[in-house]
Scaffold this active site. Sequence first.
Site, PDB file in Angstrom:
ATOM      1  N   GLU A 141      37.837  45.616  41.443  1.00  0.00           N
ATOM      2  CA  GLU A 141      37.887  45.167  40.053  1.00  0.00           C
ATOM      3  C   GLU A 141      38.428  43.750  39.928  1.00  0.00           C
ATOM      4  O   GLU A 141      38.912  43.345  38.869  1.00  0.00           O
ATOM      5  CB  GLU A 141      38.741  46.130  39.227  1.00  0.00           C
ATOM      6  CG  GLU A 141      40.199  46.218  39.627  1.00  0.00           C
ATOM      7  CD  GLU A 141      40.487  47.242  40.716  1.00  0.00           C
ATOM      8  OE1 GLU A 141      41.649  47.674  40.833  1.00  0.00           O
ATOM      9  OE2 GLU A 141      39.559  47.599  41.469  1.00  0.00           O
TER      10      GLU A 141
ATOM     11  N   ASP B 210      41.746  40.698  36.840  1.00  0.00           N
ATOM     12  CA  ASP B 210      41.854  42.026  37.434  1.00  0.00           C
ATOM     13  C   ASP B 210      41.899  43.048  36.298  1.00  0.00           C
ATOM     14  O   ASP B 210      42.688  42.911  35.362  1.00  0.00           O
ATOM     15  CB  ASP B 210      43.118  42.142  38.291  1.00  0.00           C
ATOM     16  CG  ASP B 210      43.154  43.436  39.066  1.00  0.00           C
ATOM     17  OD1 ASP B 210      42.667  43.454  40.205  1.00  0.00           O
ATOM     18  OD2 ASP B 210      43.664  44.428  38.526  1.00  0.00           O
TER      19      ASP B 210
END
Length: 458
Positions: free
Chosen positions: A372, A329
């Site tokens: 993301e 992430d």
Amino acid sequence: MNQECITGLTQTWKNICDQYDETEHLAALRFIQAHVETLVTIFYEQMLKEPEAAHFFKDDIIQKRLIDTLRKWLLETFEVALNLQFEQSVKRQQKVGLVHARVGIPSWFIMRGVREIQRKMFELLQQDLTQSSLLVCSYIVQIMGLSTEIMCRSYEFNTEKSQEIKHNYRLFSAMQDVAVHKDKQRGSLLDWENELMFKIFSGNSEFYHPMFSKSEFGLWFIHKAAYAFSGSDQVQLVIDRIYQVDALTEQTMIITDKDYLQDLIQQIRELNREIQHLVDQLFQVAEYIESGNDSLTQLLNRRYLNTIVSREINFARQNQAPLSLLAFDADYFKNINDKFGHAAGDSALKFIAEALQRYSKGSDYAFRIGGEEFLLLLVDTDLVRAMSIAENVRSYIEKGLIRTAQGQQFNFTVSVGCVLYDGHPDYQRFLDAADHALYAAKNNGRNCIQVTKHLSSV
């Protein structure tokens, strides 16, 4: 199942319990407590006689966990009439059905096992043919029947959900000419904007312009494209932006201050450019739908995730092969978008994809699962190799430098969760373990790797 269905099943459970008094509730629970080991044993003895069951129950570690789970299920199910946790129990049955659907255990396996438990229960109760024992028997049969029904409802719901995803793919493929749609809708958006600009600058202080949501583009996107592209991250963003443009358009028709009007026009134009960018990404999704690629990074998208992870888990179990999963992430990704723009954010996401591909093998699977967030499924990989890859990717990204179209430069970092597969057949537990490890990495200061060696038992 939605809340309305859960509420109805909760009331049904309560109604069944209300047919019997506390004496019968206690007698049923004590009967289950006294014979739970016998009932669990008979369940798995009969299951293992079924040739189709070998795949699910063949190894000791899984059998031990399933036995513990069944024992807990029996005891908790017959405590509900006393602790009055009806809705919580309905949700527990719902979760069991979901797990069965994920693992692929057929509903008839469960029905077969429950039938064996009931057969053995009648056999045990025959030793005491009193009126009380008949009431206890009636109560137990009704509760077990309802519990099994809830499981099957959940099983069917999650199976239908999987079919809905396939239907969405068919909608994508039904788009006959992506290029034509793309040009047409871009033209429609620009026509609406140009017409608004003309009306504003024509000098007429009073004018009317249709809302963007009611334009050809707005109607097409809200009523058609949003459904066809369901599951894509960009859909809700586009819808939000459309209604933001509507709000600004309403103001342009009542504002007379020229400076303020110029500001409104600029905001509308910026929102429309963002919408164009997002819609371009959606059409790229349509172009790549055959291969299941993420339109921006060309990694696999999340719609193939469950299928691939489930298949690799089956391979790992059957061949005693190691399997690892890394979850990535981007740290403070919103700050990148806010400071440098969405195009720069896209460049950062492409850089993560590049890093994953650089340090993984051709047999590994790299996914962008949304926003993301990325996953790297490492086949035939132990914890040592998984940690090495995780560190290589983390370090590569930390040292990288992203250049924007405006000449600005920035770097960023990623947090990493790492988990080694432990043998449980439910792929969701594997995915959840990676997610929990990633969450721990975030809490530990970001730009680091958190390892989970074992999954918690269920």
